[in-house]
Design a protein around this motif. Structure first.
Motif, PDB file in Angstrom:
ATOM      1  N   ALA A 171       0.838  -1.201   0.000  1.00 21.83           N
ATOM      2  CA  ALA A 171       0.000   0.000   0.000  1.00 21.83           C
ATOM      3  C   ALA A 171       0.875   1.255   0.000  1.00 21.83           C
ATOM      4  O   ALA A 171       1.804   1.379   0.795  1.00 21.83           O
ATOM      5  CB  ALA A 171      -0.922  -0.003   1.210  1.00 21.83           C
ATOM      6  N   GLY A 172       0.578   2.142  -0.917  1.00 22.55           N
ATOM      7  CA  GLY A 172       1.298   3.415  -0.972  1.00 22.55           C
ATOM      8  C   GLY A 172       2.641   3.378  -1.669  1.00 22.55           C
ATOM      9  O   GLY A 172       3.301   4.408  -1.797  1.00 22.55           O
ATOM     10  N   ALA A 173       3.069   2.210  -2.115  1.00 22.73           N
ATOM     11  CA  ALA A 173       4.337   2.132  -2.855  1.00 22.73           C
ATOM     12  C   ALA A 173       4.125   2.792  -4.216  1.00 22.73           C
ATOM     13  O   ALA A 173       3.100   2.603  -4.857  1.00 22.73           O
ATOM     14  CB  ALA A 173       4.786   0.693  -3.019  1.00 22.73           C
ATOM     15  N   PRO A 174       5.076   3.577  -4.667  1.00 26.28           N
ATOM     16  CA  PRO A 174       4.889   4.340  -5.908  1.00 26.28           C
ATOM     17  C   PRO A 174       4.944   3.475  -7.162  1.00 26.28           C
ATOM     18  O   PRO A 174       5.640   2.469  -7.217  1.00 26.28           O
ATOM     19  CB  PRO A 174       6.064   5.324  -5.877  1.00 26.28           C
TER      20      PRO A 174
ATOM     21  N   PHE B 205       3.067 -14.373 -10.449  1.00 27.51           N
ATOM     22  CA  PHE B 205       4.027 -13.440  -9.852  1.00 27.51           C
ATOM     23  C   PHE B 205       4.083 -12.090 -10.563  1.00 27.51           C
ATOM     24  O   PHE B 205       4.874 -11.226 -10.199  1.00 27.51           O
ATOM     25  CB  PHE B 205       5.433 -14.056  -9.796  1.00 27.51           C
ATOM     26  N   GLN B 206       3.239 -11.910 -11.572  1.00 27.54           N
ATOM     27  CA  GLN B 206       3.125 -10.617 -12.254  1.00 27.54           C
ATOM     28  C   GLN B 206       1.687 -10.139 -12.126  1.00 27.54           C
ATOM     29  O   GLN B 206       0.764 -10.866 -12.460  1.00 27.54           O
ATOM     30  CB  GLN B 206       3.502 -10.742 -13.738  1.00 27.54           C
ATOM     31  N   ALA B 207       1.514  -8.932 -11.644  1.00 23.73           N
ATOM     32  CA  ALA B 207       0.178  -8.354 -11.556  1.00 23.73           C
ATOM     33  C   ALA B 207      -0.288  -7.985 -12.961  1.00 23.73           C
ATOM     34  O   ALA B 207       0.537  -7.662 -13.825  1.00 23.73           O
ATOM     35  CB  ALA B 207       0.205  -7.120 -10.663  1.00 23.73           C
ATOM     36  N   PRO B 208      -1.590  -8.035 -13.203  1.00 17.56           N
ATOM     37  CA  PRO B 208      -2.086  -7.619 -14.523  1.00 17.56           C
ATOM     38  C   PRO B 208      -1.625  -6.193 -14.834  1.00 17.56           C
ATOM     39  O   PRO B 208      -1.744  -5.312 -13.983  1.00 17.56           O
ATOM     40  CB  PRO B 208      -3.607  -7.689 -14.373  1.00 17.56           C
ATOM     41  N   PRO B 209      -1.105  -5.957 -16.019  1.00 10.23           N
ATOM     42  CA  PRO B 209      -0.562  -4.629 -16.339  1.00 10.23           C
ATOM     43  C   PRO B 209      -1.609  -3.529 -16.341  1.00 10.23           C
ATOM     44  O   PRO B 209      -1.280  -2.366 -16.108  1.00 10.23           O
ATOM     45  CB  PRO B 209       0.056  -4.808 -17.727  1.00 10.23           C
ATOM     46  N   ASP B 210      -2.876  -3.879 -16.560  1.00  9.12           N
ATOM     47  CA  ASP B 210      -3.925  -2.863 -16.594  1.00  9.12           C
ATOM     48  C   ASP B 210      -4.556  -2.615 -15.221  1.00  9.12           C
ATOM     49  O   ASP B 210      -5.426  -1.759 -15.086  1.00  9.12           O
ATOM     50  CB  ASP B 210      -5.005  -3.257 -17.602  1.00  9.12           C
ATOM     51  N   ALA B 211      -4.119  -3.334 -14.198  1.00  8.67           N
ATOM     52  CA  ALA B 211      -4.658  -3.164 -12.847  1.00  8.67           C
ATOM     53  C   ALA B 211      -3.778  -2.207 -12.057  1.00  8.67           C
ATOM     54  O   ALA B 211      -2.555  -2.296 -12.103  1.00  8.67           O
ATOM     55  CB  ALA B 211      -4.732  -4.511 -12.129  1.00  8.67           C
ATOM     56  N   THR B 212      -4.409  -1.313 -11.329  1.00  2.00           N
ATOM     57  CA  THR B 212      -3.649  -0.416 -10.467  1.00  2.00           C
ATOM     58  C   THR B 212      -3.174  -1.182  -9.234  1.00  2.00           C
ATOM     59  O   THR B 212      -3.707  -2.258  -8.915  1.00  2.00           O
ATOM     60  CB  THR B 212      -4.507   0.775  -9.997  1.00  2.00           C
ATOM     61  N   ALA B 213      -2.213  -0.619  -8.539  1.00  2.00           N
ATOM     62  CA  ALA B 213      -1.744  -1.242  -7.301  1.00  2.00           C
ATOM     63  C   ALA B 213      -2.903  -1.370  -6.315  1.00  2.00           C
ATOM     64  O   ALA B 213      -3.059  -2.415  -5.668  1.00  2.00           O
ATOM     65  CB  ALA B 213      -0.604  -0.427  -6.701  1.00  2.00           C
ATOM     66  N   ALA B 214      -3.720  -0.351  -6.213  1.00  2.00           N
ATOM     67  CA  ALA B 214      -4.856  -0.393  -5.286  1.00  2.00           C
ATOM     68  C   ALA B 214      -5.815  -1.527  -5.645  1.00  2.00           C
ATOM     69  O   ALA B 214      -6.356  -2.196  -4.754  1.00  2.00           O
ATOM     70  CB  ALA B 214      -5.587   0.948  -5.284  1.00  2.00           C
ATOM     71  N   GLU B 215      -6.023  -1.773  -6.935  1.00  2.61           N
ATOM     72  CA  GLU B 215      -6.914  -2.857  -7.356  1.00  2.61           C
ATOM     73  C   GLU B 215      -6.325  -4.219  -7.010  1.00  2.61           C
ATOM     74  O   GLU B 215      -7.047  -5.112  -6.553  1.00  2.61           O
ATOM     75  CB  GLU B 215      -7.178  -2.769  -8.864  1.00  2.61           C
ATOM     76  N   VAL B 216      -5.032  -4.397  -7.207  1.00  2.00           N
ATOM     77  CA  VAL B 216      -4.390  -5.679  -6.888  1.00  2.00           C
ATOM     78  C   VAL B 216      -4.457  -5.931  -5.388  1.00  2.00           C
ATOM     79  O   VAL B 216      -4.770  -7.045  -4.942  1.00  2.00           O
ATOM     80  CB  VAL B 216      -2.940  -5.712  -7.413  1.00  2.00           C
ATOM     81  N   ILE B 217      -4.195  -4.904  -4.601  1.00  2.00           N
ATOM     82  CA  ILE B 217      -4.260  -5.045  -3.142  1.00  2.00           C
ATOM     83  C   ILE B 217      -5.698  -5.340  -2.711  1.00  2.00           C
ATOM     84  O   ILE B 217      -5.932  -6.191  -1.838  1.00  2.00           O
ATOM     85  CB  ILE B 217      -3.697  -3.797  -2.442  1.00  2.00           C
ATOM     86  N   ALA B 218      -6.668  -4.689  -3.336  1.00  2.00           N
ATOM     87  CA  ALA B 218      -8.087  -4.944  -3.015  1.00  2.00           C
ATOM     88  C   ALA B 218      -8.464  -6.382  -3.353  1.00  2.00           C
ATOM     89  O   ALA B 218      -9.198  -7.031  -2.598  1.00  2.00           O
ATOM     90  CB  ALA B 218      -8.982  -3.960  -3.760  1.00  2.00           C
ATOM     91  N   ARG B 219      -7.968  -6.902  -4.471  1.00  2.00           N
ATOM     92  CA  ARG B 219      -8.252  -8.301  -4.838  1.00  2.00           C
ATOM     93  C   ARG B 219      -7.622  -9.263  -3.824  1.00  2.00           C
ATOM     94  O   ARG B 219      -8.206 -10.311  -3.510  1.00  2.00           O
ATOM     95  CB  ARG B 219      -7.733  -8.604  -6.237  1.00  2.00           C
ATOM     96  N   TYR B 220      -6.450  -8.918  -3.341  1.00  2.00           N
ATOM     97  CA  TYR B 220      -5.815  -9.745  -2.312  1.00  2.00           C
ATOM     98  C   TYR B 220      -6.678  -9.737  -1.044  1.00  2.00           C
ATOM     99  O   TYR B 220      -6.976 -10.792  -0.481  1.00  2.00           O
ATOM    100  CB  TYR B 220      -4.395  -9.238  -2.012  1.00  2.00           C
ATOM    101  N   ARG B 221      -7.082  -8.553  -0.628  1.00  2.00           N
ATOM    102  CA  ARG B 221      -7.912  -8.456   0.580  1.00  2.00           C
ATOM    103  C   ARG B 221      -9.240  -9.199   0.407  1.00  2.00           C
ATOM    104  O   ARG B 221      -9.746  -9.815   1.344  1.00  2.00           O
ATOM    105  CB  ARG B 221      -8.127  -6.995   0.945  1.00  2.00           C
ATOM    106  N   GLU B 222      -9.798  -9.156  -0.799  1.00  2.00           N
ATOM    107  CA  GLU B 222     -11.034  -9.890  -1.075  1.00  2.00           C
ATOM    108  C   GLU B 222     -10.791 -11.401  -0.993  1.00  2.00           C
ATOM    109  O   GLU B 222     -11.607 -12.142  -0.433  1.00  2.00           O
ATOM    110  CB  GLU B 222     -11.586  -9.537  -2.459  1.00  2.00           C
ATOM    111  N   ALA B 223      -9.671 -11.871  -1.527  1.00  2.85           N
ATOM    112  CA  ALA B 223      -9.335 -13.299  -1.444  1.00  2.85           C
ATOM    113  C   ALA B 223      -9.186 -13.716   0.015  1.00  2.85           C
ATOM    114  O   ALA B 223      -9.666 -14.791   0.414  1.00  2.85           O
ATOM    115  CB  ALA B 223      -8.053 -13.598  -2.222  1.00  2.85           C
ATOM    116  N   VAL B 224      -8.549 -12.878   0.822  1.00  2.36           N
ATOM    117  CA  VAL B 224      -8.389 -13.159   2.253  1.00  2.36           C
ATOM    118  C   VAL B 224      -9.753 -13.205   2.937  1.00  2.36           C
ATOM    119  O   VAL B 224     -10.032 -14.113   3.733  1.00  2.36           O
ATOM    120  CB  VAL B 224      -7.468 -12.099   2.910  1.00  2.36           C
TER     121      VAL B 224
END
Length: 163
Positions: A38-41, A83-102
């Protein structure tokens, strides 16, 4: 680069049952991984910082797949690709998907009263899943391993340390 130093959060104080201890430590590690990303540029959050190609956002994406495979029985055919996030997904979206999986994994775990019982494998009928105990222990190991990687990658990005 000015280093951000957060105070470390000590290990959780959990209940005394085996399930409470395992789930408490897993949730502690899950929160650590999400906080590291979260918050990484951009684009550094998805840029390989080591020769293996590992990047911070890719670790989060991978762990979301491991959560879904382990606790929800979803099938993964290309583990290396996770090990590669989708290129069209923002960092916030990837983190949200992780939190949803959890969250979805925790819903499954909330219904488990016997740590020896097998988890469902809806995509592999006739093949029993691992026990809840094994799955929790595996996820602690997997998430802890990648949380350590995330610590190093985040520090390389902007000097941020701590949980």
């Amino acid at each position: 680069m000015s280093a951000v130093r957060r105070h470390d959060t000590p290990p959780p104080r959990t209940g005394s049952s085996e399930s409470e201890v395992l789930r408490g430590f897993l949730d502690y590690l899950r929160a650590s991984v999400a906080a590291k990303a979260a918050g990484a540029p951009e684009p550094q959050v998805r840029t390989a910082a080591v020769a293996s190609g590992t990047n911070l956002l890719g670790l989060v994406n991978h762990l979301a797949h491991v959560e879904r495979a382990t606790f929800l029985g979803e099938r993964v055919t290309d583990w290396q690709g996770t090990f590669q996030a989708p290129p069209d997904a923002t960092a916030a979206e990837v983190i949200a998907r992780y939190r949803e999986a959890v969250e979805r994994a925790n819903e499954v775990l909330d219904g488990c009263t016997d740590l020896s019982a097998p988890l469902s494998r809806r995509h592999r009928p006739g093949r029993p899943g691992p026990s809840v105990r094994w799955a929790l222990t595996h996820m602690i190991e997997e998430t802890g391993r990648h949380a350590g990687h995330a610590d190093i990658l985040r520090e390389l990005i902007d000097g941020a340390t701590g949980r």
